[in-house]
Design a protein around this motif. Structure first.
Motif, PDB file in Angstrom:
ATOM      1  N   ASP A 116      17.158 -30.710  87.556  1.00  0.00           N
ATOM      2  CA  ASP A 116      17.509 -29.923  88.736  1.00  0.00           C
ATOM      3  C   ASP A 116      16.500 -28.823  89.021  1.00  0.00           C
ATOM      4  OD1 ASP A 116      19.869 -31.332  89.181  1.00  0.00           O
ATOM      5  OD2 ASP A 116      20.835 -30.229  87.543  1.00  0.00           O
ATOM      6  N   ALA A 117      15.372 -28.863  88.342  1.00  0.00           N
ATOM      7  CA  ALA A 117      14.409 -27.777  88.498  1.00  0.00           C
ATOM      8  C   ALA A 117      13.743 -27.827  89.860  1.00  0.00           C
ATOM      9  CB  ALA A 117      13.347 -27.885  87.403  1.00  0.00           C
ATOM     10  N   HIS A 118      13.314 -26.644  90.291  1.00  0.00           N
ATOM     11  CA  HIS A 118      12.521 -26.543  91.515  1.00  0.00           C
ATOM     12  C   HIS A 118      11.301 -25.710  91.198  1.00  0.00           C
ATOM     13  CE1 HIS A 118      15.560 -28.152  94.288  1.00  0.00           C
ATOM     14  NE2 HIS A 118      16.395 -27.680  93.385  1.00  0.00           N
ATOM     15  N   PHE A 119      10.169 -26.099  91.758  1.00  0.00           N
ATOM     16  CA  PHE A 119       8.956 -25.321  91.542  1.00  0.00           C
ATOM     17  C   PHE A 119       8.444 -24.849  92.882  1.00  0.00           C
ATOM     18  CE2 PHE A 119       9.318 -28.167  87.973  1.00  0.00           C
ATOM     19  CZ  PHE A 119       9.092 -27.313  86.902  1.00  0.00           C
ATOM     20  N   ILE A 120       8.084 -23.575  92.913  1.00  0.00           N
ATOM     21  CA  ILE A 120       7.600 -23.021  94.164  1.00  0.00           C
ATOM     22  C   ILE A 120       6.291 -22.298  93.882  1.00  0.00           C
ATOM     23  CG2 ILE A 120       8.085 -21.305  95.944  1.00  0.00           C
ATOM     24  CD1 ILE A 120      10.965 -21.998  95.754  1.00  0.00           C
ATOM     25  N   PRO A 121       5.272 -22.522  94.691  1.00  0.00           N
ATOM     26  CA  PRO A 121       4.025 -21.791  94.478  1.00  0.00           C
ATOM     27  C   PRO A 121       4.218 -20.321  94.836  1.00  0.00           C
ATOM     28  CG  PRO A 121       3.894 -23.120  96.477  1.00  0.00           C
ATOM     29  CD  PRO A 121       5.193 -23.445  95.830  1.00  0.00           C
ATOM     30  N   VAL A 122       3.605 -19.477  94.065  1.00  0.00           N
ATOM     31  CA  VAL A 122       3.714 -18.038  94.322  1.00  0.00           C
ATOM     32  C   VAL A 122       2.603 -17.650  95.284  1.00  0.00           C
ATOM     33  CG1 VAL A 122       3.691 -15.761  93.288  1.00  0.00           C
ATOM     34  CG2 VAL A 122       4.663 -17.700  92.047  1.00  0.00           C
ATOM     35  N   ILE A 123       3.001 -17.083  96.400  1.00  0.00           N
ATOM     36  CA  ILE A 123       2.008 -16.732  97.408  1.00  0.00           C
ATOM     37  C   ILE A 123       1.573 -15.278  97.222  1.00  0.00           C
ATOM     38  CG2 ILE A 123       1.560 -16.544  99.876  1.00  0.00           C
ATOM     39  CD1 ILE A 123       3.824 -18.695 100.196  1.00  0.00           C
TER      40      ILE A 123
END
Lengths: 321, 253
Positions: free
Chosen positions: B246-253
């Motif tokens: 269930d993980a989500h990865f988001i790039p850090v802006i």
């Protein structure tokens, strides 16, 4: 897809074109006489004109058109280029160069045909050798090699025309424009046409897949290399056979497949045999025009394939889908 | 299902992938991750026998790839190409039917089983209403679904999917992923899927990361899909929410 009565129509057109070719000519022959000579043959002048002069020529014209149209379909699939026609790979250029050189030397019909054959086979061999490198056949290279070689041939042909004495010039020009008046027996051409249609109609599932591109076709399970080589040589030999019968009759190989595609025939199972029938009928009719319109003067059939074909194709192109 | 031994793949003078060892079992769903130009597509082409590898051995269903005939391979292994030519003469149904090419037994036209498989595939990707429409009139997303449907009609045991989610709307992305998972879980197929969407990558069992310089990492998804590894792979900062599938990865802006 709905089954349109394409093949019945084309078969009627083909039979009619052959019948018309028997009917018209310098020597007046009536409708009834043609029928009579088919069903109740009586030896005589009429019989000779129909069976010895007109029928062989009509059959040669039909075979020629069928071969050129089939070669056009095959090369358009192989090169995936709508402008591909049987002459794009230099076959006709090589044949014309051979034939014209022979005509310039004052050779007879047999030697001229032999020289044309040598020229055409030479062109096929050169194009194939230059475009094929160990296991890798680049079709862009094939197309460009063919086009470049054709340009070279046409330069040499122009040179021959300039150097030719007046007496030989007309015969040479007729050869270049496509002319069936010296067409010999067409048995071999018919045999080749039948074989070509049989093989590639059975192979048409692969042609359909190849129309999506070589990589995609391989991903779908098509053995692309062998198929491409078969198409190249099949189309090349069809062109050679047609050119030996009637010189470089233009426009048929380009126009007939496109005209059929524009009327909605795209599946190669139908496109290939339909093109052969339509191309054959078309050249037979054009040749009948060519030898009757200005009788007793005979005109080169290649002029009429273009004159009749251009308006038909322009009409189909401008039609709303 | 798929065995790869010491596979080396090059592009020009670059070695994209050096001595890759991989074993893909039936029922396994693999995500293939990497930057642009890291060799994901080239690897898939090599596994499908569409491009030669510099060195190494590939076996498909316990048989060396080189010993397959093209048609036989088409029944066992199917590849969704990332790019293909846009031109096609026929309808959508004609296009999807071409997926049956390696199975075709009749010289003239298609058999009833072929047509049934094509209809099922059209249905699976919501394409039935468009079946009679000319392929050239379809939108980009519809074409992507058409290619997927063609592959479903082909019905191979090993699926190589190169960016299957490109051009798809959100619903069809989900639907496609569910269909891939169902094919792998339910029908015992195996799939290698090139993805750029890490949310979907987390729903895969295993992950292959290509660095593009010859190095690679292969292993369980939970193990490899860690922020540090992803930052290292993509060269940007990544934040994780949740974990496991269930993980989500988001790039850090």
């Amino acid at each position: 897809m709905s089954r349109s009565p394409l093949f019945p129509v084309l078969l009627v057109v083909a039979a009619s074109s052959l019948f018309i070719a028997l009917l018209f000519g310098t020597f007046p022959i009536s409708f009834v006489q043609v029928f009579d000579s088919i069903f109740f043959p009586i030896p005589g002048v009429v019989q000779d004109v129909i069976w010895r002069l007109r029928l062989p020529r009509a059959l040669a014209a039909f075979a020629c058109g069928g071969l050129l149209a089939s070669a056009g379909v095959l090369l358009q699939v192989l090169l995936r280029n709508p402008l591909a026609d049987p002459y794009i790979l230099g076959v006709s250029g090589g044949a014309a160069l051979g034939a014209l050189a022979a005509l310039l030397l004052g050779a007879g019909l047999v030697f001229t045909n032999l020289a044309a054959l040598v020229g055409a086979l030479g062109a096929i061999a050169i194009v194939f050798a230059l475009s094929f490198r160990a296991g890798d056949w680049n079709l862009h290279r094939l197309l460009l090699t063919g086009v470049v070689l054709s340009a070279g041939f046409s330069a040499l042909i122009s040179l021959l025309l300039v150097l030719a004495p007046q007496a030989q010039l007309k015969g040479m020009l007729f050869w270049l424009m496509g002319d069936l008046s010296h067409a010999g027996a067409s048995d071999a051409a018919w045999l080749l046409l039948a074989a070509l249609l049989l093989v590639f109609t059975l192979w048409s599932g692969s042609l359909n897949a190849l129309a999506l591109g070589a990589l995609k076709a391989r991903a779908l399970g098509v053995a692309v290399g062998g198929l491409q080589a078969a198409i190249y040589f099949g189309a090349a030999f069809a062109t050679v056979a047609a050119v030996l019968l009637g010189g470089s009759i233009g426009f048929v190989g380009l126009m007939v497949p496109h005209a059929l595609r524009l009327t909605g025939v795209n599946d190669h199972r139908r496109l290939l045999p339909a093109s052969a029938l339509a191309g054959g009928s078309f050249v037979t009719l054009a040749d009948t025009f060519a030898r009757t319109v200005w009788a007793p003067q005979q005109l080169p059939v290649g002029v009429f394939t273009a004159l009749l074909g251009v308006p038909v194709l322009l009409f189909l192109l401008s039609r709303k889908p | 299902m798929l065995g790869v031994e010491q596979l080396t793949i090059t592009a020009g003078s670059r070695t994209l992938c050096r001595e890759l060892d991989l074993a893909v079992a039936p029922g396994e769903l693999w995500a293939v991750l990497g930057c642009n130009g890291s060799g994901k597509t080239t690897l898939l082409h090599a596994l499908a026998g569409l491009a030669p590898a510099a060195a190494g051995r590939v076996t498909v269903a316990d048989k060396p790839l080189a010993t397959y005939s093209r048609r036989e391979l088409g029944r066992t292994l199917g590849i969704l190409l990332q790019r293909e030519d846009q031109e096609f003469w026929g309808t959508l149904a004609d296009y999807v039917l071409l997926g049956r090419y390696p199975h075709a037994r009749s010289l003239f036209g298609w058999n009833a089983p072929d047509e049934e498989a094509a209809v099922r595939a059209l249905g699976a990707f919501d394409l039935k209403p468009l079946a009679a429409q000319s392929y050239g009139t379809l939108s980009g997303g519809e074409r992507q679904r058409a290619r997927l449907a063609q592959l479903w009609a082909q019905n191979p045991r090993l699926l190589l999917l190169d960016e299957p989610l490109q051009h798809l709307d959100l619903r069809h992305q989900l639907q496609t992923l569910e269909l891939v998972r169902a094919a792998v879980r339910g029908a015992g197929k195996a799939a290698l899927v090139v993805l750029h969407d890490l949310t979907f990558a987390c729903r895969c069992d295993r992950v292959l990361m290509l660095r593009g310089d010859g190095r690679y990492a292969a292993g369980a998804a939970a193990e490899l899909l860690q922020p540090e590894r992803l930052e290292d792979l993509y060269g940007c900062r990544v934040r994780a929410f949740g974990n496991g599938p269930d993980a989500h990865f988001i790039p850090v802006i």
